[in-house]
Enzyme design. Structure first.
Site, PDB file in Angstrom:
ATOM      1  N   ARG A   1       4.063   6.006   9.265  1.00 32.15           N
ATOM      2  CA  ARG A   1       3.380   4.714   9.422  1.00 32.15           C
ATOM      3  C   ARG A   1       3.887   4.043  10.689  1.00 32.15           C
ATOM      4  NH1 ARG A   1       3.461   1.127   4.028  1.00 32.15           N
ATOM      5  NH2 ARG A   1       5.671   1.021   4.503  1.00 32.15           N
TER       6      ARG A   1
ATOM      7  N   THR B   1       1.786  -1.885  12.669  1.00 32.64           N
ATOM      8  CA  THR B   1       0.465  -2.000  12.041  1.00 32.64           C
ATOM      9  C   THR B   1       0.444  -1.441  10.620  1.00 32.64           C
ATOM     10  OG1 THR B   1      -0.240   0.172  12.797  1.00 32.64           O
ATOM     11  CG2 THR B   1      -0.628  -1.685  14.287  1.00 32.64           C
TER      12      THR B   1
ATOM     13  N   ASP C   1      14.532   7.019   3.526  1.00 31.11           N
ATOM     14  CA  ASP C   1      15.849   6.598   4.013  1.00 31.11           C
ATOM     15  C   ASP C   1      16.908   6.694   2.918  1.00 31.11           C
ATOM     16  OD1 ASP C   1      15.541   6.078   6.693  1.00 31.11           O
ATOM     17  OD2 ASP C   1      14.924   3.990   6.396  1.00 31.11           O
TER      18      ASP C   1
HETATM   19  C1  PRP Z   1       6.500   5.812   3.876  1.00 28.50           C
HETATM   20  C2  PRP Z   1       6.437   6.619   2.608  1.00 28.50           C
HETATM   21  C3  PRP Z   1       4.993   7.069   2.573  1.00 28.50           C
HETATM   22  C4  PRP Z   1       4.264   5.919   3.212  1.00 28.50           C
HETATM   23  C5  PRP Z   1       3.588   5.078   2.177  1.00 28.50           C
HETATM   24  O1  PRP Z   1       6.591   6.672   4.932  1.00 28.50           O
HETATM   25  O2  PRP Z   1       7.336   7.689   2.602  1.00 28.50           O
HETATM   26  O3  PRP Z   1       4.765   8.261   3.300  1.00 28.50           O
HETATM   27  O4  PRP Z   1       5.256   5.118   3.898  1.00 28.50           O
HETATM   28  O5  PRP Z   1       2.935   3.987   2.724  1.00 28.50           O
HETATM   29  P1  PRP Z   1       1.350   3.821   2.755  1.00 28.50           P
HETATM   30  O6  PRP Z   1       0.840   4.159   1.382  1.00 28.50           O
HETATM   31  O7  PRP Z   1       1.171   2.359   3.079  1.00 28.50           O
HETATM   32  O8  PRP Z   1       0.798   4.710   3.815  1.00 28.50           O
HETATM   33  P2  PRP Z   1       7.104   6.296   6.385  1.00 28.50           P
HETATM   34  O9  PRP Z   1       5.969   6.341   7.337  1.00 28.50           O
HETATM   35  O10 PRP Z   1       7.902   5.036   6.329  1.00 28.50           O
HETATM   36  O11 PRP Z   1       8.025   7.546   6.725  1.00 28.50           O
HETATM   37  P3  PRP Z   1       9.234   8.255   5.941  1.00 28.50           P
HETATM   38  O12 PRP Z   1       8.615   9.221   4.986  1.00 28.50           O
HETATM   39  O13 PRP Z   1       9.987   8.926   7.033  1.00 28.50           O
HETATM   40  O14 PRP Z   1      10.029   7.188   5.240  1.00 28.50           O
END
Ligand code: PRP
Length: 219
Positions: free
Chosen positions: A108, A112, A209
């Site tokens: 993400r 945004t 994390d």
């Molecule tokens: C987090 C989580 C999901 C996503 C969920 O990932 O692991 O993949 O956000 O959010 P959404 O439903 O609003 O799309 P992130 O992009 O933070 O990466 P990470 O897996 O490295 O923590």
């Protein structure tokens, strides 16, 4: 037809709530977080496999009787949404030692909150398989929908996808249900809502994390 998704919420047993209590505690250290998460992941995967087709399969028991049983009737792949989804791979391997595992890297945008697809590498024959899509967090549902679209482009039928989530917000479940009503969703808890930062409340923080120990907050 309603756009209500195929949501399977694990039975909210006292045992499951105790596991959630351990992982949601902001003071939980890496060891506590990983150990209790893995127990929840195991329950999720068993429930996810239960969503797939079975065929009748009889066996003879040690006392010579017939047990009229079942066995999984389809080929199953797993696909992890990197990074948090990789936390589920060890349990998938424990249950299905010869499972093929694909990867989709989606992150993400910090500002945004929109998902960006960086990389995908899927089993070459995935189109004919049923897929356990490993995505622990369903916040807005944007990342899950982006991952499902990658699978659909690779030829996987929507009805053959079971999304394994850890926790989900109503907004995320609704978004996946609206875009991909054939996808089944298995989660261990439903959250109240999203906050202004698109984090789930009460939530668990950043699952990736906390599972991989890359958070700087130990308190
Ligand atoms: C987090 C989580 C999901 C996503 C969920 O990932 O692991 O993949 O956000 O959010 P959404 O439903 O609003 O799309 P992130 O992009 O933070 O990466 P990470 O897996 O490295 O923590």
């Amino acid at each position: 037809m309603s756009t209500r998704p195929n949501l399977h919420l694990l039975p909210q047993t006292r045992q499951l709530r105790a596991l959630h209590t351990a992982v949601r505690d902001r003071r939980a250290g890496l060891d506590v977080f990983v150990r209790h998460s893995r127990r929840i992941i195991r329950l999720l995967l068993e429930a996810g496999l239960d969503q797939l087709p079975f065929a009748e399969h009889d066996v003879t028991t040690p006392v010579g009787a017939t047990y009229r049983g079942l066995r999984q009737a389809v080929d199953v792949c797993a696909v992890a949404v990197v990074r948090a989804g990789e936390s589920m791979e060890a349990e998938v391997r424990d249950i299905l030692p010869d499972v093929r595992i694909g990867k989709i890297l989606i992150q993400r945008d910090k500002r945004t909150k929109l998902p960006h697809l960086y990389y995908e590498h899927l089993p070459h024959d995935i189109a004919g398989s049923h897929v356990l899509l490993l995505e622990p967090m369903l916040a807005t549902g944007g990342s899950a929908n982006a991952a499902i679209e990658v699978l659909r482009k690779a030829g996987v039928r929507e009805e053959h996808i079971v999304l394994i989530g850890f926790i989900a917000a109503p907004e995320g479940v609704a978004a996946v249900g609206a875009a991909h009503p054939g996808v089944r969703i298995v989660v261990s808890a439903m959250e109240e809502r999203l906050n202004d930062d698109a984090f789930m409340v009460p939530g668990i923080g950043d699952f990736g994390d906390r599972y991989f120990g890359t958070t700087h907050s130990g308190a």
